[in-house]
Design a protein around this motif. Structure first.
Motif, PDB file in Angstrom:
ATOM      1  N   THR A   1       3.084  -4.809 -10.097  1.00 23.70           N
ATOM      2  CA  THR A   1       4.967  -3.903 -10.449  1.00 23.70           C
ATOM      3  C   THR A   1       5.923  -3.968  -9.574  1.00 23.70           C
TER       4      THR A   1
ATOM      5  N   ASN B   1      -7.376   4.815  -4.158  1.00 23.03           N
ATOM      6  CA  ASN B   1      -6.643   5.985  -4.715  1.00 23.03           C
ATOM      7  C   ASN B   1      -5.002   5.194  -5.560  1.00 23.03           C
ATOM      8  N   SER B   2      -5.479   3.818  -5.910  1.00 20.94           N
ATOM      9  CA  SER B   2      -4.018   3.324  -6.280  1.00 20.94           C
ATOM     10  C   SER B   2      -4.984   2.292  -7.780  1.00 20.94           C
ATOM     11  N   ASP B   3      -3.803   1.965  -8.672  1.00 24.28           N
ATOM     12  CA  ASP B   3      -4.160   0.394  -9.118  1.00 24.28           C
ATOM     13  C   ASP B   3      -2.999  -0.420  -9.106  1.00 24.28           C
ATOM     14  N   GLN B   4      -3.221  -0.514  -7.731  1.00 28.20           N
ATOM     15  CA  GLN B   4      -1.788  -1.803  -7.329  1.00 28.20           C
ATOM     16  C   GLN B   4      -2.892  -2.466  -6.001  1.00 28.20           C
TER      17      GLN B   4
ATOM     18  N   ASP C   1      -6.835  -8.897  -8.124  1.00 26.26           N
ATOM     19  CA  ASP C   1      -7.817  -7.526  -9.259  1.00 26.26           C
ATOM     20  C   ASP C   1      -8.923  -8.016 -10.205  1.00 26.26           C
TER      21      ASP C   1
ATOM     22  N   LYS D   1      -7.616  -4.174  -1.977  1.00 29.59           N
ATOM     23  CA  LYS D   1      -7.126  -2.681  -3.392  1.00 29.59           C
ATOM     24  C   LYS D   1      -7.580  -1.393  -2.486  1.00 29.59           C
ATOM     25  N   SER D   2      -6.579  -0.652  -3.220  1.00 29.22           N
ATOM     26  CA  SER D   2      -6.056   0.836  -2.046  1.00 29.22           C
ATOM     27  C   SER D   2      -6.919   1.237  -3.476  1.00 29.22           C
TER      28      SER D   2
END
Length: 195
Positions: free
Chosen positions: A67, A152-155, A100, A149-150
């Motif tokens: 994003t 707790n996130s999809d980012q 990802d 990669k986090s």
């Protein structure tokens, strides 16, 4: 006075001609060997480092759910490709490593590329088909680049750089891929490496 003016004009003409005679000299700023790989592209075909050798390539790290920086990076890369075409530079590849890979299947990557105005899709290799841990260590070892990669996130956190890889598979330069993209320098560097 007239003699001085003619002499000055002559000096200006000669210096401008010398400046236009391809005085650009490629200066590598990095020397990192890309480790060997064999990955899957957007067409579900295997692409290895060996397949890319023999031509310079521009690399970047992106993902389709991004994003923030990926859309401008991808757009900027399409602009670079148009500039390369305008200068009649043909022997190169553009390689995008997905950060990802679980989400970015070949089909997802194909659809992602379709949303951009790409001058020549045959030059693009959008790569996936590996584990998250693989791309994190590969980016670090082969490009000195951060991918994380986090949980707790999809980012995914990653660097927004473009990397110039020479025909031997060595990263020789990097550039800003988002806001201050040095388009002319990238094109000049690619031209120097395709000679």
């Amino acid at each position: 006075m007239k003699k001085k003016s003619i002499m000055l004009i002559g000096i200006l003409v000669i210096s401008s001609l010398l400046g236009a005679c391809g005085s650009y000299k490629f200066e590598p700023t990095l020397n990192i060997e890309v480790e060997d790989f064999s990955l899957t592209n957007q067409n579900n075909k295997e692409v290895s480092l060996n397949d890319l050798k023999g031509k310079p390539w521009l690399a970047m790290f992106i993902f389709t759910n991004c994003t923030t920086v990926c859309p401008p990076m991808t757009f900027n890369m399409t602009e670079i490709q148009t500039a390369l075409q305008d200068k009649d530079i043909k022997d190169y590849n553009i390689v995008a490593f997905s950060v990802d890979p679980e989400v970015d299947t070949p089909e997802v990557l194909t659809n992602y590329l379709k949303s951009y105005s790409v001058a020549d899709k045959s030059k693009w290799q959008l790569l996936t088909g590996y584990k998250q841990e693989y791309i994190e260590q590969f980016a670090r070892k082969s490009f000195n680049s951060l991918v994380k990669k986090s949980p707790n996130s999809d980012q995914v956190v990653h660097m927004s750089r473009f990397y110039l890889v020479n025909a031997d598979g060595q990263v020789v330069k990097d550039y800003d891929g988002t806001t201050d993209v040095p388009m002319e320098t990238i094109v000049a560097d690619m031209k120097a490496l395709t000679k």
